[in-house]
Every structure is written in structure tokens, then in C-alpha cells.
Write a protein that holds these residues in place. Structure first.
Motif, mmCIF file in Angstrom:
data_model
loop_
_atom_site.group_PDB
_atom_site.id
_atom_site.type_symbol
_atom_site.label_atom_id
_atom_site.label_comp_id
_atom_site.label_asym_id
_atom_site.label_seq_id
_atom_site.Cartn_x
_atom_site.Cartn_y
_atom_site.Cartn_z
ATOM 1 N N ASP A 8 0.586 -3.221 -6.458
ATOM 2 C CA ASP A 8 1.884 -2.945 -7.068
ATOM 3 C C ASP A 8 2.802 -2.402 -5.983
ATOM 4 O O ASP A 8 2.435 -1.461 -5.275
ATOM 5 C CB ASP A 8 1.744 -1.896 -8.176
ATOM 6 N N VAL A 9 3.988 -3.000 -5.869
ATOM 7 C CA VAL A 9 4.933 -2.605 -4.826
ATOM 8 C C VAL A 9 6.010 -1.711 -5.432
ATOM 9 O O VAL A 9 6.561 -2.018 -6.492
ATOM 10 C CB VAL A 9 5.574 -3.843 -4.166
ATOM 11 N N HIS A 10 6.305 -0.614 -4.722
ATOM 12 C CA HIS A 10 7.324 0.345 -5.164
ATOM 13 C C HIS A 10 8.216 0.702 -3.977
ATOM 14 O O HIS A 10 7.923 1.648 -3.243
ATOM 15 C CB HIS A 10 6.674 1.614 -5.718
ATOM 16 N N VAL A 20 14.508 -4.812 2.507
ATOM 17 C CA VAL A 20 13.554 -5.381 1.553
ATOM 18 C C VAL A 20 13.248 -6.825 1.924
ATOM 19 O O VAL A 20 12.077 -7.239 1.971
ATOM 20 C CB VAL A 20 14.084 -5.285 0.102
ATOM 21 N N GLN A 24 9.672 -8.536 2.919
ATOM 22 C CA GLN A 24 9.148 -9.675 2.165
ATOM 23 C C GLN A 24 8.817 -10.849 3.083
ATOM 24 O O GLN A 24 7.789 -11.511 2.893
ATOM 25 C CB GLN A 24 10.142 -10.094 1.082
ATOM 26 N N GLU A 27 5.664 -9.929 4.981
ATOM 27 C CA GLU A 27 4.534 -9.951 4.044
ATOM 28 C C GLU A 27 4.078 -11.384 3.779
ATOM 29 O O GLU A 27 2.887 -11.681 3.748
ATOM 30 C CB GLU A 27 4.964 -9.283 2.733
ATOM 31 N N LYS A 28 5.041 -12.283 3.602
ATOM 32 C CA LYS A 28 4.721 -13.690 3.357
ATOM 33 C C LYS A 28 3.964 -14.286 4.541
ATOM 34 O O LYS A 28 2.967 -15.001 4.357
ATOM 35 C CB LYS A 28 6.001 -14.486 3.086
ATOM 36 N N ARG A 45 0.852 -13.842 -9.199
ATOM 37 C CA ARG A 45 1.835 -12.844 -9.595
ATOM 38 C C ARG A 45 1.478 -12.276 -10.947
ATOM 39 O O ARG A 45 0.900 -12.950 -11.794
ATOM 40 C CB ARG A 45 3.213 -13.488 -9.734
ATOM 41 N N GLU A 49 6.442 -8.087 -13.320
ATOM 42 C CA GLU A 49 6.230 -6.903 -12.492
ATOM 43 C C GLU A 49 6.291 -7.294 -11.016
ATOM 44 O O GLU A 49 6.100 -8.453 -10.667
ATOM 45 C CB GLU A 49 4.850 -6.292 -12.771
ATOM 46 N N TYR A 50 6.550 -6.327 -10.163
ATOM 47 C CA TYR A 50 6.473 -6.570 -8.723
ATOM 48 C C TYR A 50 5.047 -6.218 -8.323
ATOM 49 O O TYR A 50 4.761 -5.147 -7.772
ATOM 50 C CB TYR A 50 7.477 -5.711 -7.976
ATOM 51 N N ALA A 51 4.125 -7.125 -8.681
ATOM 52 C CA ALA A 51 2.698 -6.887 -8.482
ATOM 53 C C ALA A 51 1.980 -8.217 -8.367
ATOM 54 O O ALA A 51 2.507 -9.264 -8.766
ATOM 55 C CB ALA A 51 2.133 -6.077 -9.649
ATOM 56 N N ASN A 52 0.767 -8.164 -7.809
ATOM 57 C CA ASN A 52 -0.046 -9.370 -7.730
ATOM 58 C C ASN A 52 -1.516 -9.008 -7.834
ATOM 59 O O ASN A 52 -1.916 -7.864 -7.630
ATOM 60 C CB ASN A 52 0.232 -10.141 -6.431
#
Length: 97
Positions: A8-10, A20, A24, A27-28, A45, A49-52
Motif C-alpha cells: 500500500d502506497v501512502h 510523484v 512512479q 518504480e515501473k 492492482r 486503492e493505491y495498492a497491489n
């Protein structure tokens, strides 16, 4: 060893959009490299949510920790890890690497 990880990204609300976007992009590239090497077996995904969720195939816990710490967004992530074992009811297709 197989592991299921939920990330989970915060990001802080004060972080600007360009920063940001830079995170990203990095990260990719990093996750793409892990996938090409066969370390990250799959990634999904979490809807809304901003999660995976992702599956990792590594030799040991230390390797997995090192992989996580090298994610560009690591300091902004909550990571929950579940070790996985083969299930006796799994079709052989799903057990192949």
C-alpha cells in the motif's frame, strides 16, 4: 520460496505531482526488471486503492527484504508478506514456474 506481498502506497499530501510521477516511473522500471528476471512472478492492482498484490520467487527472506528496500517508493509503502506453499488441490498448470 514463494511469497505474496501486499503493498500500500501512502505519499504525503504535500508531495508535488512531478515528484510523484518521478517515483512512479522509477518504480515501473524497477518492477519491470524484477519481472523480466523472474523474481516478481505476477502483480495485480487492488481496485479502488493505491495498492497491489504481487508474488515473488526468491531464495530466502533476506533476498526478499533487499528487493523491497530497493523499491524507489519503499519509504512510502506498507508491505505485508505471506509465505506461500503448494496446495495439494492445485492443478499442475498453476504450480509451474
Amino acid at each position: 520460496m514463494l511469497f505474496l506481498a501486499r503493498m500500500d502506497v501512502h505519499f504525503p499530501e504535500s508531495m508535488d505531482a512531478d515528484t510523484v510521477a518521478d517515483f512512479q516511473a522509477k518504480e515501473k522500471a524497477y518492477s519491470g526488471d524484477l519481472q523480466e528476471k523472474g523474481i516478481m512472478k505476477a502483480i495485480w492492482r487492488v481496485v479502488g486503492e493505491y495498492a497491489n498484490y504481487s508474488i515473488y520467487d526468491v531464495d530466502d527472506h533476506d533476498e526478499l527484504q533487499s528487493i523491497f528496500q530497493n523499491f524507489p517508493m519503499f519509504k512510502y509503502m506498507d508491505v505485508h508478506v505471506t509465505p506461500l506453499a503448494k496446495h495439494p488441490n492445485a492443478l499442475e498448470y498453476y504450480l509451474r514456474g
